[in-house]
Design a protein around this motif. Structure first.
Motif, PDB file in Angstrom:
ATOM      1  N   LEU A 169       0.733  -1.070  -0.008  1.00 33.49           N
ATOM      2  CA  LEU A 169      -0.152   0.006  -0.074  1.00 33.49           C
ATOM      3  C   LEU A 169       0.752   1.272   0.044  1.00 33.49           C
ATOM      4  O   LEU A 169       0.532   2.345  -0.492  1.00 33.49           O
ATOM      5  N   ASP A 170       1.998   1.287   0.663  1.00 30.24           N
ATOM      6  CA  ASP A 170       2.808   2.427   0.549  1.00 30.24           C
ATOM      7  C   ASP A 170       4.136   2.043  -0.313  1.00 30.24           C
ATOM      8  O   ASP A 170       5.272   2.402  -0.039  1.00 30.24           O
ATOM      9  N   ALA A 171       3.742   1.585  -1.606  1.00 33.62           N
ATOM     10  CA  ALA A 171       4.779   1.386  -2.525  1.00 33.62           C
ATOM     11  C   ALA A 171       5.564   2.573  -2.924  1.00 33.62           C
ATOM     12  O   ALA A 171       6.971   2.366  -3.174  1.00 33.62           O
ATOM     13  N   GLU A 172       5.281   3.851  -2.686  1.00 31.24           N
ATOM     14  CA  GLU A 172       5.868   4.783  -3.103  1.00 31.24           C
ATOM     15  C   GLU A 172       7.004   5.080  -2.207  1.00 31.24           C
ATOM     16  O   GLU A 172       7.893   6.013  -2.427  1.00 31.24           O
ATOM     17  N   ASN A 173       6.938   4.614  -0.909  1.00 25.09           N
ATOM     18  CA  ASN A 173       8.053   4.628   0.044  1.00 25.09           C
ATOM     19  C   ASN A 173       8.873   3.491   0.092  1.00 25.09           C
ATOM     20  O   ASN A 173       9.980   3.281   0.735  1.00 25.09           O
ATOM     21  N   ALA A 174       8.505   2.083  -0.690  1.00 29.00           N
ATOM     22  CA  ALA A 174       9.099   0.963  -0.420  1.00 29.00           C
ATOM     23  C   ALA A 174      10.289   0.880  -1.736  1.00 29.00           C
ATOM     24  O   ALA A 174      10.125   1.425  -2.753  1.00 29.00           O
ATOM     25  N   THR A 175      11.375   0.176  -1.117  1.00 28.92           N
ATOM     26  CA  THR A 175      12.491  -0.065  -1.923  1.00 28.92           C
ATOM     27  C   THR A 175      12.142  -1.778  -2.227  1.00 28.92           C
ATOM     28  O   THR A 175      12.344  -2.482  -1.592  1.00 28.92           O
ATOM     29  N   LEU A 176      11.854  -2.121  -3.599  1.00 28.62           N
ATOM     30  CA  LEU A 176      11.531  -3.291  -3.918  1.00 28.62           C
ATOM     31  C   LEU A 176      12.241  -3.904  -4.898  1.00 28.62           C
ATOM     32  O   LEU A 176      12.429  -3.223  -6.096  1.00 28.62           O
ATOM     33  N   VAL A 177      13.118  -4.769  -4.558  1.00 29.68           N
ATOM     34  CA  VAL A 177      13.994  -5.608  -5.509  1.00 29.68           C
ATOM     35  C   VAL A 177      13.273  -7.060  -5.892  1.00 29.68           C
ATOM     36  O   VAL A 177      12.918  -7.845  -5.232  1.00 29.68           O
ATOM     37  N   GLY A 178      13.488  -7.219  -7.224  1.00 26.02           N
ATOM     38  CA  GLY A 178      13.058  -8.659  -7.842  1.00 26.02           C
ATOM     39  C   GLY A 178      13.695  -9.232  -8.995  1.00 26.02           C
ATOM     40  O   GLY A 178      14.704  -8.561  -9.117  1.00 26.02           O
ATOM     41  N   ARG A 179      13.249 -10.039  -9.593  1.00 26.16           N
ATOM     42  CA  ARG A 179      13.786 -10.519 -10.986  1.00 26.16           C
ATOM     43  C   ARG A 179      12.710 -10.973 -11.992  1.00 26.16           C
ATOM     44  O   ARG A 179      11.413 -11.286 -11.380  1.00 26.16           O
ATOM     45  N   ILE A 180      12.958 -10.651 -13.308  1.00 24.77           N
ATOM     46  CA  ILE A 180      12.271 -11.041 -14.009  1.00 24.77           C
ATOM     47  C   ILE A 180      13.011 -11.776 -15.110  1.00 24.77           C
ATOM     48  O   ILE A 180      14.274 -11.850 -15.274  1.00 24.77           O
ATOM     49  N   PHE A 181      12.230 -12.910 -16.006  1.00 28.47           N
ATOM     50  CA  PHE A 181      12.954 -13.560 -17.059  1.00 28.47           C
ATOM     51  C   PHE A 181      12.753 -12.665 -18.254  1.00 28.47           C
ATOM     52  O   PHE A 181      11.664 -12.617 -18.901  1.00 28.47           O
ATOM     53  N   ASP A 182      13.806 -12.366 -19.008  1.00 28.39           N
ATOM     54  CA  ASP A 182      13.833 -11.678 -20.067  1.00 28.39           C
ATOM     55  C   ASP A 182      13.968 -12.248 -21.262  1.00 28.39           C
ATOM     56  O   ASP A 182      15.135 -13.116 -21.643  1.00 28.39           O
ATOM     57  N   PRO A 183      12.868 -12.610 -22.104  1.00 32.47           N
ATOM     58  CA  PRO A 183      13.033 -13.534 -23.305  1.00 32.47           C
ATOM     59  C   PRO A 183      14.190 -13.032 -24.292  1.00 32.47           C
ATOM     60  O   PRO A 183      15.045 -13.812 -25.090  1.00 32.47           O
ATOM     61  N   GLU A 184      14.445 -11.689 -24.567  1.00 35.39           N
ATOM     62  CA  GLU A 184      15.413 -11.302 -25.513  1.00 35.39           C
ATOM     63  C   GLU A 184      16.938 -11.664 -24.952  1.00 35.39           C
ATOM     64  O   GLU A 184      17.823 -11.748 -25.765  1.00 35.39           O
ATOM     65  N   ALA A 185      17.224 -11.586 -23.716  1.00 40.00           N
ATOM     66  CA  ALA A 185      18.557 -11.945 -22.902  1.00 40.00           C
ATOM     67  C   ALA A 185      18.570 -13.511 -22.962  1.00 40.00           C
ATOM     68  O   ALA A 185      19.424 -13.794 -22.495  1.00 40.00           O
TER      69      ALA A 185
END
Length: 387
Positions: free
Chosen positions: A11-27
């Motif tokens: 809910l407070d995403a504007e204050n949160a530091t969020l790290v994750g991963r995605i799978f990029d088909p181009e890479a």
């Protein structure tokens, strides 16, 4: 599954530091990303893995270096993940080379349910009667006992005398918690992906938990949501079947992102988190529950100390499932049968500070196969000139 941007983010995403991963088909491989508004930004050029990123002393400043970097609309990434569209970027679990550890039996409610599993020998039809027997014998008195104390030792002797002692009570109120390896490196799934239970399991459940991200020196850096998918019938038959009960294809879910500790969120906030669970079945069945970190019997910092130290190091860091008090007992198929998953169940684990981890249940045997391992990651990063 229907997953919206508002579901996924705190809910407070504007204050949160969020790290994750995605799978990029181009890479043809994973990218380390940071959430920026409604986008995810690729910072793989800064560090090729989440593990190495978390080792940086300037972590909180470097994840804000987002100008002139590739980015994707998070809503599009979510849609591709839910649709299993391999041609588009999709979400992954937000960890990579970290070891996946778990602490078990850290809440009184789950401790007693493990005792019930053991006494029922994995037979769900016996659970209700054993649950009543335990309630009559020990009631709620055990909930106030602090693990490892002299009082806990006295309770242990009383329970032994009553013939009620169990290996689960040992780790629940004894001096040493249960710490085990939940899943192999890189095998965890993220939000929007399938979670798996073995087809031959007839009594299983989700386990909604807070997951701590810890770097190689034992310092906790952030938290995420986790589903420590569990086969109650297997573990109930024998604790030696713990690996088969816990570690199967798609049986470990973490996500949606790791929220880093900063001025807006820290370990004291983790200690106050209430984790909500909702299961929606294709048969119209619904189940709601909550697990509160305020009721944990061992402090999260103590659990880290039992996992890491002179006795055990993790050079690539680790994540630690902290346990759950939620063990569903609501009857689903028949009176006294309790809860078990059905294929197609949607499981949502959420908290306003961490977002939502949402997955659909499949059999482990038919869920997407885990085929991108450590060597594949090394080769891919080398091909992309990131090593």
């Amino acid at each position: 599954m229907n997953i919206s941007l508002s579901d996924l983010l705190p809910l407070d995403a504007e204050n949160a530091t969020l790290v994750g991963r995605i799978f990029d088909p181009e890479a043809n491989g994973p990218c380390v990303v940071v959430v920026d508004g409604t986008d995810v930004v690729d910072i793989t050029g800064i560090e090729p893995t989440v593990s190495s990123l978390f080792e940086r002393a300037d972590l909180l400043s470097v994840v804000k270096d987002l100008e002139n970097r590739p980015r994707w609309a998070l809503a599009d990434v979510i849609a591709a993940t839910v649709d299993a569209d391999m041609s588009k970027p999709r979400l992954l679990a937000p960890i990579d080379l970290q070891v996946v550890k778990a602490a078990g039996v850290t809440f009184v409610e789950s401790m007693l349910e493990r005792v019930i599993e053991e006494r029922a020998k994995g037979d769900a039809s016996q659970a209700a009667a054993i649950r009543d027997q335990l309630a009559d014998a020990i009631g709620g008195a055990i909930s106030s006992v602090q693990p490892g104390t002299e009082e806990a030792a006295r309770v242990k002797e009383i329970l032994k005398a009553e013939g009620l002692w169990s290996q689960y009570l040992e780790v629940g109120i004894g001096p040493d918690p249960e710490i085990f390896t939940k899943a192999p490196v890189l095998s965890s799934v993220g939000t929007g992906e399938s979670i798996g239970v073995l087809s031959r399991s007839t009594w299983n459940n989700p386990e909604p938990e807070v997951v701590l991200a810890v770097r190689s020196d034992g310092t906790a850096l952030g938290a995420a949501l986790g589903n420590d998918v569990n086969l109650r019938d297997f573990e109930g038959r024998s604790a030696l079947l713990l690996t088969e009960a816990k570690d199967n294809n798609a049986s470990c879910a973490i996500g949606p992102f790791i929220r880093l500790f900063d001025d807006s969120f820290g370990m004291d906030d983790v200690r106050e988190l209430d984790i909500s669970l909702r299961v929606e079945g294709p048969d119209g069945f619904t189940l709601d529950g909550q697990s509160s970190m305020k009721n944990i019997s061992r402090d999260p910092a103590s659990l880290i100390e039992h996992a890491y130290g002179d006795h055990h190091q993790y050079p690539d860091g680790f994540v630690l499932f902290t346990g759950t008090l939620f063990a569903p007992t609501q009857d689903r198929k028949a009176p006294g049968a309790g809860f078990t998953h059905e294929l197609g169940d949607t499981v949502s684990i959420s908290n306003p500070r961490l977002g939502a981890l949402i997955n659909k249940v499949e059999h482990s045997e038919t869920a997407p196969r885990w085929e991108f391992g450590i060597w594949a990651l090394i080769q891919n990063l080398r091909q992309r000139s990131l090593l």
